[in-house]
Motif scaffolding. Structure first.
Motif, mmCIF file in Angstrom:
data_model
loop_
_atom_site.group_PDB
_atom_site.id
_atom_site.type_symbol
_atom_site.label_atom_id
_atom_site.label_comp_id
_atom_site.label_asym_id
_atom_site.label_seq_id
_atom_site.Cartn_x
_atom_site.Cartn_y
_atom_site.Cartn_z
ATOM 1 N N ASP A 321 21.232 38.311 55.878
ATOM 2 C CA ASP A 321 20.094 37.547 56.877
ATOM 3 C C ASP A 321 19.633 38.451 57.664
ATOM 4 O OD1 ASP A 321 21.867 37.215 58.827
ATOM 5 O OD2 ASP A 321 22.205 35.210 58.604
ATOM 6 N N GLU A 322 18.702 38.039 58.869
ATOM 7 C CA GLU A 322 18.167 39.064 59.902
ATOM 8 C C GLU A 322 19.361 39.329 60.781
ATOM 9 O OE1 GLU A 322 16.489 35.173 62.209
ATOM 10 O OE2 GLU A 322 15.167 36.635 61.543
ATOM 11 N N ASP A 323 20.200 38.621 60.832
ATOM 12 C CA ASP A 323 21.528 38.988 61.838
ATOM 13 C C ASP A 323 22.725 39.780 61.052
ATOM 14 O OD1 ASP A 323 20.138 37.738 64.105
ATOM 15 O OD2 ASP A 323 20.959 35.657 63.218
ATOM 16 N N GLY A 324 22.400 40.230 59.754
ATOM 17 C CA GLY A 324 23.145 40.874 59.052
ATOM 18 C C GLY A 324 24.264 40.114 58.598
ATOM 19 N N ASN A 325 24.328 38.870 58.353
ATOM 20 C CA ASN A 325 25.463 37.851 58.080
ATOM 21 C C ASN A 325 25.468 37.557 56.435
ATOM 22 O OD1 ASN A 325 26.494 37.156 60.729
ATOM 23 N ND2 ASN A 325 24.618 36.041 60.948
ATOM 24 N N PHE A 326 26.347 37.516 55.824
ATOM 25 C CA PHE A 326 26.476 37.282 54.599
ATOM 26 C C PHE A 326 27.608 36.134 54.273
ATOM 27 C CE2 PHE A 326 29.190 40.925 55.142
ATOM 28 C CZ PHE A 326 30.468 40.665 54.404
ATOM 29 N N GLU A 327 27.560 35.581 52.998
ATOM 30 C CA GLU A 327 28.384 34.459 52.739
ATOM 31 C C GLU A 327 28.430 34.459 51.183
ATOM 32 O OE1 GLU A 327 28.964 29.832 53.290
ATOM 33 O OE2 GLU A 327 28.330 30.841 54.871
ATOM 34 N N PHE A 328 29.922 34.267 50.968
ATOM 35 C CA PHE A 328 30.135 33.902 49.259
ATOM 36 C C PHE A 328 31.041 32.567 49.212
ATOM 37 C CE2 PHE A 328 30.011 38.657 49.330
ATOM 38 C CZ PHE A 328 29.208 38.889 48.574
ATOM 39 N N THR A 329 30.591 31.576 48.399
ATOM 40 C CA THR A 329 31.206 30.527 48.221
ATOM 41 C C THR A 329 32.032 30.566 46.920
ATOM 42 O OG1 THR A 329 29.329 29.260 47.464
ATOM 43 C CG2 THR A 329 29.647 29.166 49.995
ATOM 44 N N GLY A 330 32.968 29.626 46.584
ATOM 45 C CA GLY A 330 33.608 29.504 45.436
ATOM 46 C C GLY A 330 34.065 30.628 44.994
ATOM 47 N N VAL A 331 34.831 31.620 45.495
ATOM 48 C CA VAL A 331 35.471 32.744 45.241
ATOM 49 C C VAL A 331 37.231 32.437 44.917
ATOM 50 C CG1 VAL A 331 36.122 35.251 45.913
ATOM 51 C CG2 VAL A 331 34.140 34.166 46.821
ATOM 52 N N ILE A 332 37.311 32.674 43.796
ATOM 53 C CA ILE A 332 38.605 32.425 43.114
ATOM 54 C C ILE A 332 39.744 33.222 43.597
ATOM 55 C CG2 ILE A 332 37.842 31.172 41.242
ATOM 56 C CD1 ILE A 332 38.580 33.632 39.624
ATOM 57 N N PRO A 333 41.041 33.144 43.762
ATOM 58 C CA PRO A 333 42.067 33.934 44.275
ATOM 59 C C PRO A 333 42.061 35.248 43.257
ATOM 60 C CG PRO A 333 42.830 31.808 43.943
ATOM 61 C CD PRO A 333 41.681 31.905 43.358
ATOM 62 N N GLY A 334 42.272 36.526 43.882
ATOM 63 C CA GLY A 334 42.365 37.905 43.072
ATOM 64 C C GLY A 334 41.964 38.988 44.104
ATOM 65 N N ASN A 335 41.976 40.194 43.376
ATOM 66 C CA ASN A 335 41.755 41.310 44.166
ATOM 67 C C ASN A 335 40.423 41.723 44.103
ATOM 68 O OD1 ASN A 335 44.518 41.366 44.999
ATOM 69 N ND2 ASN A 335 44.941 42.597 42.952
ATOM 70 N N TYR A 336 39.486 42.118 45.039
ATOM 71 C CA TYR A 336 38.212 42.476 45.174
ATOM 72 C C TYR A 336 37.790 43.601 45.795
ATOM 73 C CZ TYR A 336 37.682 37.419 43.205
ATOM 74 O OH TYR A 336 37.535 36.387 42.724
ATOM 75 N N GLN A 337 36.706 44.428 45.432
ATOM 76 C CA GLN A 337 36.286 45.189 46.789
ATOM 77 C C GLN A 337 35.096 44.864 46.990
ATOM 78 O OE1 GLN A 337 36.876 49.111 44.528
ATOM 79 N NE2 GLN A 337 38.830 49.322 45.385
ATOM 80 N N LEU A 338 34.779 45.204 48.174
ATOM 81 C CA LEU A 338 33.332 45.067 48.602
ATOM 82 C C LEU A 338 32.503 46.169 48.425
ATOM 83 C CD1 LEU A 338 32.009 42.587 50.245
ATOM 84 C CD2 LEU A 338 32.339 44.023 52.449
ATOM 85 N N TYR A 339 31.161 45.954 47.904
ATOM 86 C CA TYR A 339 30.234 47.126 47.762
ATOM 87 C C TYR A 339 28.858 46.687 48.439
ATOM 88 C CZ TYR A 339 32.674 50.173 44.371
ATOM 89 O OH TYR A 339 33.656 50.873 43.594
ATOM 90 N N LEU A 340 28.342 47.791 49.132
ATOM 91 C CA LEU A 340 27.084 47.432 49.687
ATOM 92 C C LEU A 340 25.780 48.138 49.152
ATOM 93 C CD1 LEU A 340 28.152 48.137 53.493
ATOM 94 C CD2 LEU A 340 28.336 46.057 52.162
ATOM 95 N N GLY A 341 24.825 47.438 49.068
ATOM 96 C CA GLY A 341 23.601 48.047 48.533
ATOM 97 C C GLY A 341 22.561 48.407 49.666
ATOM 98 N N LEU A 342 22.339 49.386 49.763
ATOM 99 C CA LEU A 342 21.502 50.074 50.903
ATOM 100 C C LEU A 342 20.340 50.832 50.571
ATOM 101 C CD1 LEU A 342 24.585 51.057 52.898
ATOM 102 C CD2 LEU A 342 23.453 48.944 53.342
ATOM 103 N N THR A 343 19.149 50.679 51.321
ATOM 104 C CA THR A 343 17.981 51.701 51.321
ATOM 105 C C THR A 343 18.624 52.883 51.996
ATOM 106 O OG1 THR A 343 17.147 50.678 53.189
ATOM 107 C CG2 THR A 343 16.568 49.649 51.123
ATOM 108 N N PHE A 344 17.815 53.944 51.697
ATOM 109 C CA PHE A 344 18.032 55.291 52.604
ATOM 110 C C PHE A 344 17.817 55.137 53.985
ATOM 111 C CE2 PHE A 344 16.980 57.417 48.562
ATOM 112 C CZ PHE A 344 18.464 57.915 48.053
ATOM 113 N N ASP A 345 17.091 54.586 54.419
ATOM 114 C CA ASP A 345 16.673 54.167 55.765
ATOM 115 C C ASP A 345 17.875 53.376 56.563
ATOM 116 O OD1 ASP A 345 14.260 55.260 55.650
ATOM 117 O OD2 ASP A 345 13.194 53.638 55.527
ATOM 118 N N GLN A 346 18.411 52.551 55.688
ATOM 119 C CA GLN A 346 19.584 51.793 56.177
ATOM 120 C C GLN A 346 20.773 52.711 56.450
ATOM 121 O OE1 GLN A 346 19.623 48.850 53.432
ATOM 122 N NE2 GLN A 346 19.004 46.997 54.952
#
Length: 615
Positions: A321-346
């Motif tokens: 959102d406009e403050d940079g917050n994010f949220e995922f709900t209903g995530v089941i137990p397990g191993n995950y990696q976080l990836y980001l999608g960004l524009t070149f400007d960001q």
């Protein structure tokens, strides 16, 4: 002889007056501008874009106008929402061709025009999807849903049921992304009443989405039962269709069937691992100066998914959102990696210090918090900007980083097909390092082949590595905290004058290339090999020829399944003595251990320990 040309005219009536306008004004001139503009666009010339936009300002017949918008604003759809996808296991760049594309500001008026008044066809669906993606990036999810809904309303005829259903599926996915499960379920129930049972794609996709909602809400068993039941029906109908059309031998597995199978396996693993239920994962993306990063894509990727690039239908994906917050709900137990999608400007001038093997373990706790902080790219001081090193030593120097306990230096060799890198020094406590060039000459990188079955097809640039005075090299630095977490690095995206900094390229010109080197670069591998052996036989102090003999014999040995020590032992022993490379002495110790020659093993292992400590 006079040739008389007939010029057709269009007659326009304006307030009782007749105007005769040559048809070339309406047809020929726009077509000429379109032709020239299209050629210029394809060649990467900005003037082409301006010509296309000027044509669209003119009075055109509707078919002509819609055709231009289709070709230049809609065609191709959206292959990726972001320019760069960054994660622990990989970085994915959405490479553009040299063709100049229209910006969102230039496209938006025409996409909205097509949405409101354009032909009711497949392009309408694509235009609506593009607009929805745009508004999602702007964190305007209400508008993102509205454009899909607006396009759906225009498909009133059953002739376009496929387009309508695709748009409704997009709306359901959008609501699931935003954790608006009640709205998603309402749309699922509504679409179920409209879909014919034989439409496997839609029926299967709806079942997958409905099960996904159940999964997010923690109703795992209910979701598993739904998917299992739907799979049984789907398989029966699919087998029946194949029996009815035996001539269709090359028909692949339907996408909806693959989705259901994948979801079933995922739910099975979820039910096996589940302890305290699903988790809400919250986080924020900020820069180290405190500024947030809005409209960035965030992907929570399952363990089995990180071996391929980020897909548009990733199950866990949101936009900050406009403050940079994010949220995922209903995530089941397990191993995950976080990836980001960004524009070149960001990402321009900044880095997200994440490394291979950074995993997030979701263990069923109610809430998990993740903080992502971007740091300014580290500045390099020397060697930079293609500096040529002509002395026997060289100094690496870079900007000190606050809070850094130590640094690692990485080196890169430029190849015809890209580059190949290697770790050079680790655990450096200051922001300078002076080394003899012999250490760089001894540094190896990966081996590249044109034909892996033939050792003589080896890429000589990868084997010569840093001894090649004709090649360009690069370097980078990573800064680490006391507890071993990366703070920042020099590698990253520098796209404007403020962030471009010094370029990390240099040459090594302190030595002269030998005749054998030139033969090798000319890909006369066998001749070069014999020449290196001759030169070393004539001069036992020719360390470069000895180094190249060891490397080339090792490559040849690898093709036959031997170890390097087995194939090149006499040369390797001499090389270990002169190079003082701890890795080579360890290689010899390992060889003699396998041979059960304990006297030689003790000698070389003790030598390895001394060299390792001194380094």
């Amino acid at each position: 002889m006079k040739i008389r040309l007939k010029v057709k005219h269009i007659i326009l009536t304006v307030v009782g007056f007749l105007f005769f306008i040559p048809i070339t004004t309406v047809f020929i001139i726009p077509q000429a501008q379109l032709y020239v503009g299209g050629k210029q666009l394809a060649a990467g010339e900005m003037n082409g874009k301006e010509k296309i936009l000027r044509v669209l300002e003119k009075s055109l017949f509707p078919e002509q106008r819609w055709g231009i918008i289709q070709k230049y604003m809609i065609d191709g759809g959206i292959s990726h929402q972001f320019d760069v996808y960054v994660g622990p296991s990989s970085t994915q760049v959405n490479h553009q061709s040299h063709e100049i594309n229209f910006t969102w500001d230039e496209k938006l008026p025409f996409l909205n025009e097509y949405l409101a008044k354009g032909p009711i066809d497949g392009y309408l669906t694509t235009a609506a999807s593009q607009l929805s993606y745009y508004y999602q990036r702007e964190a305007n999810f209400e508008k993102a849903d509205e454009v899909l809904k607006q396009a759906s309303a225009r498909y009133s005829s059953s002739q376009y049921s496929f387009n309508l259903e695709e748009l409704e599926l997009e709306r359901i996915k959008l609501h699931i992304k935003q954790s608006n499960y009640e709205a998603a379920e309402e749309l699922i129930d509504e679409l179920k009443t409209k879909v014919t049972p034989g439409n496997h794609h839609i029926v299967g996709s709806l079942a997958s989405l409905e099960a996904e909602v159940m999964l997010r809400e923690g109703r795992l068993e209910e979701g598993y039962e739904l998917v299992t039941h739907q799979l049984q029906e789907f398989n029966e109908q699919w087998e029946e269709e194949k029996r009815a059309h035996p001539e269709d031998t090359d028909v692949g597995t339907p996408v909806a069937l693959e989705q259901l199978l994948s979801l079933k396996e995922y739910l099975e693993r979820a039910l096996e691992k589940q302890n305290n239920g699903v988790t809400t994962v919250k986080g924020k993306i900020v820069r180290s100066d405190g500024k947030s990063v809005p409209s960035a894509g965030v992907f929570l990727r399952q363990e089995l998914a990180v071996n391929h690039s980020v897909l548009e239908d990733e199950p866990y994906q949101v936009i900050t959102d406009e403050d940079g917050n994010f949220e995922f709900t209903g995530v089941i137990p397990g191993n995950y990696q976080l990836y980001l999608g960004l524009t070149f400007d960001q990402i321009d001038g900044w880095t997200w210090p994440v490394e291979y093997g950074d995993w997030i373990q979701i263990d069923g706790q109610e809430t998990e918090r993740l903080e992502v902080t971007f740091h300014p790219l580290l500045e390099l001081h020397s060697p930079v900007n293609q500096e040529a090193i002509e002395t026997d030593t060289m100094e690496f120097k870079w900007e000190p980083v606050e809070g850094a306990a130590y640094y690692d230096i990485h080196l890169g060799v430029e190849l015809d097909s890209g580059s190949i890198g290697t770790v050079f020094k680790t655990g450096i406590t200051g922001n300078t390092l002076t080394v003899p060039l012999e250490e760089l000459y001894n540094q190896q990188v990966g081996v590249m082949f044109e034909d892996t079955e033939d050792w003589s097809s080896v890429d000589p640039i990868s084997i010569l590595a840093f001894t090649n005075t004709e090649n360009k090299f690069s370097w980078s630095v990573k800064a680490y905290s006391q507890n071993g977490e990366m703070i920042t690095q020099s590698n990253g995206y520098r796209l404007n004058e403020d962030s471009i900094g010094n370029l990390p390229f240099f040459y090594l010109h302190a030595r002269d290339m030998t005749e054998a080197d030139e033969l090798f670069l000319d890909k006369k591998v066998e001749q070069a090999f014999e020449k290196y052996k001759d030169e070393y036989a004539n001069n036992p102090n020719d360390y470069h020829s000895l180094r190249m003999i060891v490397r080339m014999m090792g490559i040849e040995a690898a093709q036959t399944g031997k170890t390097r020590a087995e194939a090149v032992l006499p040369y390797l022993i001499k090389w270990a003595e002169v190079s003082k490379d701890p890795d080579v002495t360890l290689e010899l110790a390992d060889y003699y251990h396998k041979e059960r020659n304990w006297e030689e093993y003790d000698y070389w292992y003790e030598k390895y320990l001394k060299l390792k400590d001194s380094n």
